[in-house]
Design an enzyme around this catalytic site. Structure first.
Site, PDB file in Angstrom:
ATOM      1  N   HIS A   8     -53.416   5.388  59.811  1.00 28.96           N
ATOM      2  CA  HIS A   8     -53.350   4.727  58.665  1.00 28.96           C
ATOM      3  C   HIS A   8     -54.334   3.705  58.415  1.00 28.96           C
ATOM      4  O   HIS A   8     -54.953   3.302  59.322  1.00 28.96           O
ATOM      5  CB  HIS A   8     -51.817   4.137  58.470  1.00 28.96           C
ATOM      6  CG  HIS A   8     -50.856   4.994  58.274  1.00 28.96           C
ATOM      7  ND1 HIS A   8     -50.158   5.574  59.441  1.00 28.96           N
ATOM      8  CD2 HIS A   8     -50.147   5.382  57.151  1.00 28.96           C
ATOM      9  CE1 HIS A   8     -49.249   6.398  58.655  1.00 28.96           C
ATOM     10  NE2 HIS A   8     -49.225   6.308  57.516  1.00 28.96           N
ATOM     11  N   LYS A  54     -51.714  -1.676  57.060  1.00 31.06           N
ATOM     12  CA  LYS A  54     -50.598  -1.323  57.473  1.00 31.06           C
ATOM     13  C   LYS A  54     -49.803  -2.288  58.561  1.00 31.06           C
ATOM     14  O   LYS A  54     -50.415  -2.809  59.453  1.00 31.06           O
ATOM     15  CB  LYS A  54     -50.308  -0.017  57.860  1.00 31.06           C
ATOM     16  CG  LYS A  54     -48.874   0.471  58.016  1.00 31.06           C
ATOM     17  CD  LYS A  54     -48.815   1.977  58.157  1.00 31.06           C
ATOM     18  CE  LYS A  54     -47.622   2.461  58.861  1.00 31.06           C
ATOM     19  NZ  LYS A  54     -46.355   2.127  57.897  1.00 31.06           N
TER      20      LYS A  54
HETATM   21  N1  LIG Z   1     -41.378   5.180  52.870  1.00 33.88           N
HETATM   22  C1  LIG Z   1     -42.691   5.452  52.291  1.00 33.88           C
HETATM   23  O1  LIG Z   1     -42.673   6.898  51.946  1.00 33.88           O
HETATM   24  C2  LIG Z   1     -43.772   4.670  52.266  1.00 33.88           C
HETATM   25  C3  LIG Z   1     -44.905   4.959  51.668  1.00 33.88           C
HETATM   26  C4  LIG Z   1     -45.989   3.912  51.687  1.00 33.88           C
HETATM   27  C5  LIG Z   1     -45.733   2.826  51.950  1.00 33.88           C
HETATM   28  N2  LIG Z   1     -44.475   2.353  52.618  1.00 33.88           N
HETATM   29  C6  LIG Z   1     -44.255   1.140  53.224  1.00 33.88           C
HETATM   30  O2  LIG Z   1     -43.890   0.329  51.923  1.00 33.88           O
HETATM   31  C7  LIG Z   1     -44.300  -1.024  52.052  1.00 33.88           C
HETATM   32  C8  LIG Z   1     -45.097  -1.776  50.904  1.00 33.88           C
HETATM   33  O3  LIG Z   1     -46.260  -0.850  50.812  1.00 33.88           O
HETATM   34  P1  LIG Z   1     -47.455  -1.174  49.995  1.00 33.88           P
HETATM   35  O4  LIG Z   1     -48.739  -0.071  50.286  1.00 33.88           O
HETATM   36  O5  LIG Z   1     -47.165  -1.446  48.460  1.00 33.88           O
HETATM   37  O6  LIG Z   1     -47.923  -2.823  50.262  1.00 33.88           O
HETATM   38  P2  LIG Z   1     -48.471  -3.896  49.475  1.00 33.88           P
HETATM   39  O7  LIG Z   1     -48.823  -5.048  50.661  1.00 33.88           O
HETATM   40  O8  LIG Z   1     -49.731  -3.494  48.535  1.00 33.88           O
HETATM   41  O9  LIG Z   1     -47.235  -4.516  48.834  1.00 33.88           O
HETATM   42  C9  LIG Z   1     -46.292  -5.273  49.104  1.00 33.88           C
HETATM   43  C10 LIG Z   1     -45.830  -6.157  48.066  1.00 33.88           C
HETATM   44  O10 LIG Z   1     -44.477  -6.720  48.411  1.00 33.88           O
HETATM   45  C11 LIG Z   1     -44.639  -8.181  48.005  1.00 33.88           C
HETATM   46  N3  LIG Z   1     -43.390  -8.786  48.881  1.00 33.88           N
HETATM   47  C12 LIG Z   1     -43.614  -9.466  49.941  1.00 33.88           C
HETATM   48  N4  LIG Z   1     -42.375 -10.164  50.291  1.00 33.88           N
HETATM   49  C13 LIG Z   1     -41.730  -9.835  49.195  1.00 33.88           C
HETATM   50  C14 LIG Z   1     -40.383 -10.352  49.136  1.00 33.88           C
HETATM   51  N5  LIG Z   1     -39.572 -11.205  49.897  1.00 33.88           N
HETATM   52  N6  LIG Z   1     -39.776  -9.718  47.968  1.00 33.88           N
HETATM   53  C15 LIG Z   1     -40.561  -9.177  46.923  1.00 33.88           C
HETATM   54  N7  LIG Z   1     -41.802  -8.701  47.318  1.00 33.88           N
HETATM   55  C16 LIG Z   1     -42.342  -9.164  48.302  1.00 33.88           C
HETATM   56  C17 LIG Z   1     -45.843  -8.555  48.309  1.00 33.88           C
HETATM   57  O11 LIG Z   1     -46.454  -9.440  47.634  1.00 33.88           O
HETATM   58  C18 LIG Z   1     -46.648  -7.420  48.075  1.00 33.88           C
HETATM   59  O12 LIG Z   1     -47.186  -7.524  46.574  1.00 33.88           O
HETATM   60  C19 LIG Z   1     -45.149  -1.061  53.422  1.00 33.88           C
HETATM   61  O13 LIG Z   1     -44.018  -1.428  54.431  1.00 33.88           O
HETATM   62  C20 LIG Z   1     -45.538   0.207  53.585  1.00 33.88           C
HETATM   63  O14 LIG Z   1     -45.567   0.696  55.043  1.00 33.88           O
HETATM   64  C21 LIG Z   1     -43.532   3.196  52.723  1.00 33.88           C
END
Ligand SMILES: NC(=O)c1ccc[n+]([C@@H]2O[C@H](COP(=O)([O-])OP(=O)(O)OC[C@H]3O[C@@H](n4cnc5c(N)ncnc54)[C@H](O)[C@@H]3O)[C@@H](O)[C@H]2O)c1
Length: 258
Positions: free
Chosen positions: A145, A149
Site C-alpha cells: 500500500h 497508510k
Molecule cells: N474499507 C475500505 O475499503 C477502505 C478503502 C480505502 C481506505 N480505507 C481506510 O479509510 C481510512 C481513510 O482513508 P483516506 O485515504 O480517506 O485517508 P485520508 O488521510 O486521506 O483522510 C482521512 C480524513 O479523516 C479526517 N479525520 C481525522 N480524524 C477525524 C475525526 N476524528 N473525525 C472526522 N474526520 C477525521 C482527516 O482530517 C482526513 O481528512 C483509512 O483508515 C484507510 O485505511 C478503507
C-alpha cells in the site's frame, strides 16, 4: 438518499463524487482539518450531533484508526445506519456488535469495499482448499500500500489470510511480519510493504519445489472502494426501510455480495 460523510480526505471526496453520480444527496461532510468540509469537528459526540442535524439517512465513516472506535460508538447512537470504512479496530468487533445490538442500531463494516476484492476472497478460499490436498505446497500472503497508510498489515490482508486458513487446514497460525527463526509448516506469513502511492495490492503465493502459483488482486484506484461504500449505504438504508434488514445487526460484504 441523503448521506453524511465523516472524514473528508481522499476517500471522503471520492465517495461524495460517486454518491452524487448515483443520484444521492450529500447533506454533510465532517472533518477536523479538511478546509472544504461543511463542518469542522473532531470530537465524536460533536460529529454525531452534526450528522443528526444534517437529516442524513446513512452516514459513511472513513477517517483514521486512532479515532474510528469513538466515532462508531457515537454514531450508532444516532439511529442512522452507519457504514464504516476505516480499518484497524477489529479487535473490538465483538464489543461493537454487542453495543449495536443493545442500542438497536445498524452497522455495516468492511475492511475492503471493492467488489473485486470480495470476489478475490472467494477465489482464494477455493484455491486454498484445492491446493491443501497437495502437501508439497506452502502458502504466504503479501500486500503493498501507499506510504500514507496508518495500519499494517491491511485489514484486507488479514481477511485474505483468513480465507487461506479456511481452505488450507494445515495452516493454523498467522505470523504477521517477520519470522523469528525458520517458519514452521503450520505458520502462514502475512508480509507488508509501504511505498509511494500504491492503492492496494494483495498476493497469495502457493509454492512447491517445482513451481509457484500466484493469485493477485491489484486495485487500480480508490474508486472501487468508494463505489462499494455508497452501494453499502444504499443497501442499508433501503433494506432497513423495506424490512429486508433488521436493526440491532452488524452487516458486512458477504451480506451484500451475490
Ligand atoms: N474499507 C475500505 O475499503 C477502505 C478503502 C480505502 C481506505 N480505507 C481506510 O479509510 C481510512 C481513510 O482513508 P483516506 O485515504 O480517506 O485517508 P485520508 O488521510 O486521506 O483522510 C482521512 C480524513 O479523516 C479526517 N479525520 C481525522 N480524524 C477525524 C475525526 N476524528 N473525525 C472526522 N474526520 C477525521 C482527516 O482530517 C482526513 O481528512 C483509512 O483508515 C484507510 O485505511 C478503507
Amino acid at each position: 438518499m441523503k448521506i453524511a460523510l465523516v472524514g473528508f480526505g481522499k476517500m471522503g471526496h471520492m465517495i461524495k463524487q460517486i454518491a452524487l453520480n448515483r443520484g444521492n444527496e450529500v447533506v454533510a461532510t465532517i472533518d477536523p482539518i479538511a478546509t472544504d468540509a461543511d463542518v469542522k469537528a473532531k470530537n465524536a459526540s460533536e460529529i454525531a450531533e452534526a450528522v443528526k442535524k444534517s437529516g442524513a439517512e446513512a452516514v459513511i465513516e472513513f477517517t483514521h484508526p486512532s479515532v474510528v472506535l469513538d466515532n462508531i460508538k457515537a454514531l450508532i447512537s444516532t439511529d442512522i445506519p452507519v457504514i464504516v470504512g476505516t480499518t484497524g479496530w477489529y479487535a473490538h468487533l465483538d464489543e461493537v456488535k454487542n453495543v449495536v445490538k443493545s442500542k438497536n442500531a445498524s452497522l455495516f463494516y468492511a475492511a475492503n469495499y471493492s467488489i473485486g476484492v470480495n470476489l478475490f476472497y472467494k477465489i482464494v478460499k477455493e484455491a486454498a482448499s484445492i491446493i491443501s490436498e497437495y502437501d508439497e505446497y506452502d502458502a504466504a500472503v503479501w500486500e503493498s500500500h501507499h506510504n500514507q497508510k496508518a495500519d499494517s498489515p491491511s485489514g484486507t490482508a488479514l481477511d485474505v489470510a483468513k480465507k487461506v486458513m479456511e481452505g488450507m487446514k494445515q495452516k493454523t497460525e498467522l505470523v504477521i511480519g517477520n519470522f523469528d527463526g525458520k517458519p514452521k509448516k503450520e505458520q502462514l506469513q502475512v508480509a507488508s510493504t509501504r511505498v509511494g502511492s500504491v492503492p492496494g495490492t494483495h498476493t497469495v503465493y502457493f509454492d512447491s519445489v517445482a513451481d509457484t502459483i500466484e493469485l493477485t488482486h491489484t486495485a487500480r484506484s480508490r474508486e472501487g472502494f468508494a463505489l462499494g461504500a455508497v452501494v453499502a449505504a444504499e443497501f442499508m438504508a433501503n433494506g432497513l426501510k423495506s424490512g429486508a434488514l433488521k436493526k440491532g445487526e452488524t452487516y458486512t460484504m458477504t451480506d451484500l455480495m451475490k
